[in-house]
Write an enzyme that holds these catalytic residues in place. Sequence first.
Site, PDB file in Angstrom:
ATOM      1  N   GLN A 212      43.075  38.055  43.423  1.00 36.89           N
ATOM      2  CA  GLN A 212      43.213  37.488  42.070  1.00 36.89           C
ATOM      3  C   GLN A 212      42.437  38.277  41.030  1.00 36.89           C
ATOM      4  OE1 GLN A 212      45.279  35.201  41.166  1.00 36.89           O
ATOM      5  NE2 GLN A 212      45.911  34.530  43.193  1.00 36.89           N
ATOM      6  N   LYS A 235      50.361  40.894  42.697  1.00 33.91           N
ATOM      7  CA  LYS A 235      49.604  40.035  41.778  1.00 33.91           C
ATOM      8  C   LYS A 235      49.081  40.830  40.589  1.00 33.91           C
ATOM      9  CE  LYS A 235      48.331  36.830  45.373  1.00 33.91           C
ATOM     10  NZ  LYS A 235      49.030  35.555  45.216  1.00 33.91           N
ATOM     11  N   CYS A 377      47.312  26.783  48.955  1.00 36.47           N
ATOM     12  CA  CYS A 377      46.788  27.517  50.127  1.00 36.47           C
ATOM     13  C   CYS A 377      45.270  27.471  50.164  1.00 36.47           C
ATOM     14  CB  CYS A 377      47.264  28.967  50.145  1.00 36.47           C
ATOM     15  SG  CYS A 377      49.016  29.110  50.384  1.00 36.47           S
TER      16      CYS A 377
HETATM   17  N1  PMP Z   1      43.721  35.700  48.539  1.00 40.19           N
HETATM   18  C1  PMP Z   1      43.928  35.076  47.380  1.00 40.19           C
HETATM   19  C2  PMP Z   1      42.758  34.646  46.553  1.00 40.19           C
HETATM   20  C3  PMP Z   1      45.227  34.830  46.957  1.00 40.19           C
HETATM   21  O1  PMP Z   1      45.443  34.205  45.794  1.00 40.19           O
HETATM   22  C4  PMP Z   1      46.304  35.246  47.775  1.00 40.19           C
HETATM   23  C5  PMP Z   1      47.740  34.977  47.374  1.00 40.19           C
HETATM   24  N2  PMP Z   1      47.965  33.773  46.770  1.00 40.19           N
HETATM   25  C6  PMP Z   1      46.018  35.912  48.956  1.00 40.19           C
HETATM   26  C7  PMP Z   1      44.718  36.127  49.303  1.00 40.19           C
HETATM   27  C8  PMP Z   1      47.116  36.399  49.849  1.00 40.19           C
HETATM   28  O2  PMP Z   1      47.841  37.409  49.215  1.00 40.19           O
HETATM   29  P1  PMP Z   1      49.212  37.933  49.851  1.00 40.19           P
HETATM   30  O3  PMP Z   1      50.043  36.722  50.074  1.00 40.19           O
HETATM   31  O4  PMP Z   1      49.767  38.839  48.813  1.00 40.19           O
HETATM   32  O5  PMP Z   1      48.862  38.632  51.123  1.00 40.19           O
END
Ligand code: PMP
Length: 578
Positions: A212, A235, A377
């Site tokens: 983030q 992101k 999540c």
């Molecule tokens: N860490 C954080 C703080 C996230 O916001 C996210 C995605 N929401 C992830 C890890 C995982 O990223 P990715 O799904 O692109 O592997």
Amino acid sequence: MNLFDPHLFRRQFPLIENHDKSLIEKSGLTSSLIYFDNAATTQKPQQVIDSQQHYYQHLNANVHRASHQLSSKATFAFEKARSLVQGFIRAKSIKEIIWTKGATESINIVAQSLARNTLKPGDEIVLCASEHHANIVPWQIVAEQTGAVIKVLPLTNNGYIDVAEMDNIITDRTKFVTCAHISNVLGRINPIKKIIAKAKSVGAISLIDGAQAVAHLSIDVQSLDCDFYVFSAHKMYGPTGIGVLYGKKVLLECMLPYQGGGEMIKTVSFTQATTFNELPFKFEAGTPNIAGVIAFAECISFLTPFLADETNAYNLFEQKLVNHCYEALAKIEQVKFIVDGTPDVGVIAFTLTGHHNQDIAMSLDIYGIAIRSGHHCAMPLMDHLNIDGCLRVSLAAYNTIAEIDYFITSLKTILLDGSLDKTNEEVSHLSDKKVVTDSTKNEMDEIIALFSNTKGWDSRHREIMLLGKTLPRLDKALRDDNSLISGCESLAWLKSDYSEQGLYTFVADSDAKIIRGLLVIVLAAFNNKTAQQINQFNINDYFSRLGLMQHLSPSRGNGLLAIVDKIKLLAQNSDKNN
Ligand code: PMP
């Protein structure tokens, strides 16, 4: 020089721009989009989209393997991207940049290739209460594999990692310390320098989840002195399916490969031990996401000038959006922020007293506003804060003050309009239509007839909400763990009964009004049916007939699939027992 012009910046994003034409002037915006789900993934600028297409049209060849010119060109572009990433996070060596699928895979590599081979029973892994599951579950798996123990750093009331607690939790037993640079729910920039230094002082390895952070902050891994830093391209305005594991060379060198396959080897033989390639290729088995890497390079070229701009105009604009949104939300009586104070970046999490998060998010969707509801999540964070979930508005630099104002007005309208709060008398017209929960044979047909008079998601959503009002609440005693349906974004409960004639009846309830409406629709299809009829029933066809498929595909998001699965399971099980 001020490089950031919000209007020009926004214009680079076709998905946002093309939705934008009649925004604000027009009332009843059903086709325009206000995208406030940027913490999930950002939109892509035209040059990133073009770059991916350009690769397939002009450069497509596998990298590193062939001696022909096309492959050389592709390899050159691919490796140039790696050196751009090296510069972007100021890594010492290009060998320290490993391509992965994203932050999640990067964390799993460290957990499995390093932690799994070094942790001993009783060793401790420290993470933080606000971590994303991507930075929890890989550590839980490795803890289970090695006998290590997980310790959790608490948060301050403002949502930052509480460094005052660090000395109690990070000790000589700690072998790994990991946390997010910025939480995907709280939007706080954590004091990671202090945490990394503390980890170092006890000889622990540090991993920072930068998922983030990378769209908002200029990162210098050497100055941070972390051992690992991970992030995903999608992101930060880049493509999906590509990310980075930065690791200090000395650590990466002593780690075993994560996966075996082509490209990660030096020699392979049936008679001698296979030897591995040098860094970074040792961790890049198989054909990589070449198009993604090349488009990622474009995204770094796009973003870097804004982050490096000494006037700070990009960040100041983002902060202006955050402050405006936060202050406007704070004026709404029902809004409860999940932690105190304005976030550091555009991630604002809150609940609305008396309303289910999912109902609000779905109502906003009718206004063309995309925000997120649920646990994001971060279930342990929800537990820590003692909430089931929350709403999250996440902003990017292409958002506007006008969009925020429209969002606030829409939210107030939803709260005032009371379509979420209609009393049973107000929806009495439904009983005229005989849509009742003690299902009759024709109930499903009546629902189909009801929906055949609707046009668009707006009116269908309204009917679903009204139907929800006709569903009697399930007795509290029946809303227990046995009847709980897992997989729903909101809580939902289901109970079944079986008649002597072999017919099933179901009763159900949910804490979200939208789900209660959907339950009426689903129960109409399954009540008073035999096990065979239940198992043969095609829910997708039914939802297509109702015109709901495109809005409510039975996916994890709306929990329908979980509800239907549970109904089918209950029917199968009692069928077996009878
Ligand atoms: N860490 C954080 C703080 C996230 O916001 C996210 C995605 N929401 C992830 C890890 C995982 O990223 P990715 O799904 O692109 O592997």
